[in-house]
Design a protein around this motif. Structure first.
Motif, PDB file in Angstrom:
ATOM      1  N   PHE A 149      37.207  38.174  45.382  1.00  0.00           N
ATOM      2  CA  PHE A 149      38.343  38.848  44.751  1.00  0.00           C
ATOM      3  C   PHE A 149      37.883  39.409  43.405  1.00  0.00           C
ATOM      4  O   PHE A 149      37.253  38.706  42.611  1.00  0.00           O
ATOM      5  N   CYS A 150      38.218  40.691  43.146  1.00  0.00           N
ATOM      6  CA  CYS A 150      37.857  41.320  41.882  1.00  0.00           C
ATOM      7  C   CYS A 150      38.993  42.227  41.414  1.00  0.00           C
ATOM      8  O   CYS A 150      39.975  42.442  42.135  1.00  0.00           O
ATOM      9  N   GLY A 151      38.836  42.759  40.212  1.00  0.00           N
ATOM     10  CA  GLY A 151      39.816  43.693  39.643  1.00  0.00           C
ATOM     11  C   GLY A 151      39.052  44.831  38.974  1.00  0.00           C
ATOM     12  O   GLY A 151      38.177  45.428  39.561  1.00  0.00           O
ATOM     13  N   HIS A 152      39.394  45.128  37.714  1.00  0.00           N
ATOM     14  CA  HIS A 152      38.648  46.030  36.838  1.00  0.00           C
ATOM     15  C   HIS A 152      38.852  47.512  37.136  1.00  0.00           C
ATOM     16  O   HIS A 152      38.961  48.308  36.210  1.00  0.00           O
ATOM     17  N   THR A 153      38.904  47.932  38.418  1.00  0.00           N
ATOM     18  CA  THR A 153      39.079  49.353  38.717  1.00  0.00           C
ATOM     19  C   THR A 153      40.534  49.794  38.600  1.00  0.00           C
ATOM     20  O   THR A 153      40.816  50.983  38.514  1.00  0.00           O
ATOM     21  N   HIS A 154      41.470  48.840  38.670  1.00  0.00           N
ATOM     22  CA  HIS A 154      42.917  49.087  38.624  1.00  0.00           C
ATOM     23  C   HIS A 154      43.440  49.761  39.887  1.00  0.00           C
ATOM     24  O   HIS A 154      44.575  50.219  39.916  1.00  0.00           O
ATOM     25  N   VAL A 155      42.602  49.867  40.901  1.00  0.00           N
ATOM     26  CA  VAL A 155      43.016  50.442  42.188  1.00  0.00           C
ATOM     27  C   VAL A 155      42.790  49.394  43.284  1.00  0.00           C
ATOM     28  O   VAL A 155      41.646  48.998  43.520  1.00  0.00           O
ATOM     29  N   PRO A 156      43.851  48.943  43.963  1.00  0.00           N
ATOM     30  CA  PRO A 156      43.682  47.874  44.957  1.00  0.00           C
ATOM     31  C   PRO A 156      43.067  48.381  46.266  1.00  0.00           C
ATOM     32  O   PRO A 156      43.316  49.513  46.675  1.00  0.00           O
ATOM     33  N   CYS A 175      43.999  34.364  38.223  1.00  0.00           N
ATOM     34  CA  CYS A 175      44.025  35.593  37.430  1.00  0.00           C
ATOM     35  C   CYS A 175      42.581  36.010  37.136  1.00  0.00           C
ATOM     36  O   CYS A 175      41.737  35.165  36.818  1.00  0.00           O
ATOM     37  N   LEU A 176      42.313  37.309  37.244  1.00  0.00           N
ATOM     38  CA  LEU A 176      40.947  37.826  37.118  1.00  0.00           C
ATOM     39  C   LEU A 176      40.697  38.475  35.755  1.00  0.00           C
ATOM     40  O   LEU A 176      39.794  39.300  35.622  1.00  0.00           O
ATOM     41  N   VAL A 205      46.789  36.431  43.685  1.00  0.00           N
ATOM     42  CA  VAL A 205      45.679  36.815  42.799  1.00  0.00           C
ATOM     43  C   VAL A 205      46.086  38.072  42.042  1.00  0.00           C
ATOM     44  O   VAL A 205      46.480  39.076  42.654  1.00  0.00           O
ATOM     45  N   MET A 206      45.994  38.009  40.723  1.00  0.00           N
ATOM     46  CA  MET A 206      46.376  39.158  39.898  1.00  0.00           C
ATOM     47  C   MET A 206      45.296  39.424  38.860  1.00  0.00           C
ATOM     48  O   MET A 206      44.455  38.566  38.582  1.00  0.00           O
ATOM     49  N   SER A 207      45.314  40.637  38.282  1.00  0.00           N
ATOM     50  CA  SER A 207      44.285  41.011  37.310  1.00  0.00           C
ATOM     51  C   SER A 207      44.817  42.083  36.374  1.00  0.00           C
ATOM     52  O   SER A 207      45.874  42.677  36.609  1.00  0.00           O
ATOM     53  N   THR A 217      39.619  34.086  35.026  1.00  0.00           N
ATOM     54  CA  THR A 217      38.265  34.477  34.647  1.00  0.00           C
ATOM     55  C   THR A 217      38.331  35.407  33.432  1.00  0.00           C
ATOM     56  O   THR A 217      39.361  36.006  33.153  1.00  0.00           O
ATOM     57  N   GLN A 218      37.200  35.538  32.753  1.00  0.00           N
ATOM     58  CA  GLN A 218      37.153  36.412  31.576  1.00  0.00           C
ATOM     59  C   GLN A 218      36.957  37.862  31.999  1.00  0.00           C
ATOM     60  O   GLN A 218      36.052  38.179  32.755  1.00  0.00           O
ATOM     61  N   GLY A 219      37.818  38.752  31.503  1.00  0.00           N
ATOM     62  CA  GLY A 219      37.689  40.176  31.776  1.00  0.00           C
ATOM     63  C   GLY A 219      36.815  40.860  30.744  1.00  0.00           C
ATOM     64  O   GLY A 219      36.403  40.267  29.752  1.00  0.00           O
TER      65      GLY A 219
END
Length: 274
Positions: A154-161, A33-34, A5-7, A59-61
């Motif tokens: 699973f999410c992204g957006h913050t850029h911090v895993p 991909c997120l 899973v990547m974002s 998914t759409q960012g």
């Protein structure tokens, strides 16, 4: 089965290429991909072409949405005025350099993808612009996972895993359901273990190093592995400057940090539903 899973690739083709090679080395059988394929980086259309060519469910960012709908389509897109100023510069550049078919692809991306007991979003199930920070109030975090019907979000957006486990527990609610009932009704239910996995960022990391991050999830062992991949980030930094993007984007990519754009309200919850 191993799932990658990547974002937040953000037009960084060098980082995407390195992560895809690492995913292949890890023998992952499926990739999700997120979103946030574009924005900030110098190769937005190349990144979209690669993701499309590999038929990766995506998914759409928030950036993908803003390129389609217009800058700051969600009024709480930016946590600070400085972030909005830089975002506006990047939006204008990206909008001038992507192909029409790239925009059509971004417009068609789903907000949420479900796969068995897993859910995939960019920011949160509430909005592509909402930050699910690791210190988010536990009740709100649990609500966001429960709203998807999945066990792991699973999410992204913050850029911090990060990986956050919401332990199984008993919830008690006092509910008044109508005027005919003289007293409120006590309801109890057990919430099974839930989890939020933030996969970080491929193309614009903010965890203190320039390396790309993503996640490998093993569905058999239920194990989450945060992966960090070195690549030639300086090559991307040079391209950012040569292609006319603000040099500050190259600086923060090399540092893996974004000190000045932290929101005063760290939760930065979005009031707009999707």
């Amino acid at each position: 089965m191993k799932i990658a899973v990547m974002s937040c690739i953000h037009g960084n083709y060098e980082a995407l290429d390195a992560v895809l090679r690492d995913i292949d080395h890890q023998k992952a059988e499926k990739i999700f991909c997120l979103g946030d394929l574009v924005g900030y980086g110098p190769y937005p259309s190349n990144v979209v072409e690669m993701v499309r060519s590999l038929d990766i469910p995506t998914t759409q960012g928030c950036w993908d949405e803003d390129i389609v709908e217009g800058l700051n389509s969600c009024e709480c897109s930016y946590p600070s005025m400085l972030a909005e100023k830089r975002g506006r510069l990047a939006h204008e550049w990206t909008n001038e350099h992507i192909y029409p078919e790239t925009k059509e692809y971004l417009a068609a991306l789903p907000k949420v993808i479900k796969h068995n007991n897993l859910a995939f979003v960019h920011g949160s199930p509430q909005s592509q612009h909402e930050y699910l920070l690791p210190e988010l109030d536990g009740f709100i975090a649990l609500e966001r996972v429960l709203s998807t019907g999945a066990d792991t979000l699973f999410c992204g957006h913050t850029h911090v895993p990060y990986v956050r486990t919401l332990d199984a527990g008993n919830l008690r609610l006092l509910v008044r359901t109508g005027t005919e009932i003289p007293e409120a009704e006590m309801r109890e239910f057990n919430a099974p273990l839930k989890r939020i996995v933030n996969v970080g960022s491929v193309g614009e990391p903010r965890h203190g190093r320039p390396n790309a991050t993503y996640v490998i999830y093993d569905t058999d062992s239920d194990r989450v592995t945060l992966r960090e991949v070195e690549y030639d980030y300086q090559k991307t930094c040079v391209a950012i400057i040569e292609r006319g993007l603000p040099p500050i984007f190259a600086w923060r990519l090399a540092k893996g940090l974004e000190f000045a754009e932290r929101a005063d309200d760290a939760s930065h919850l979005c009031e707009r539903g999707v």
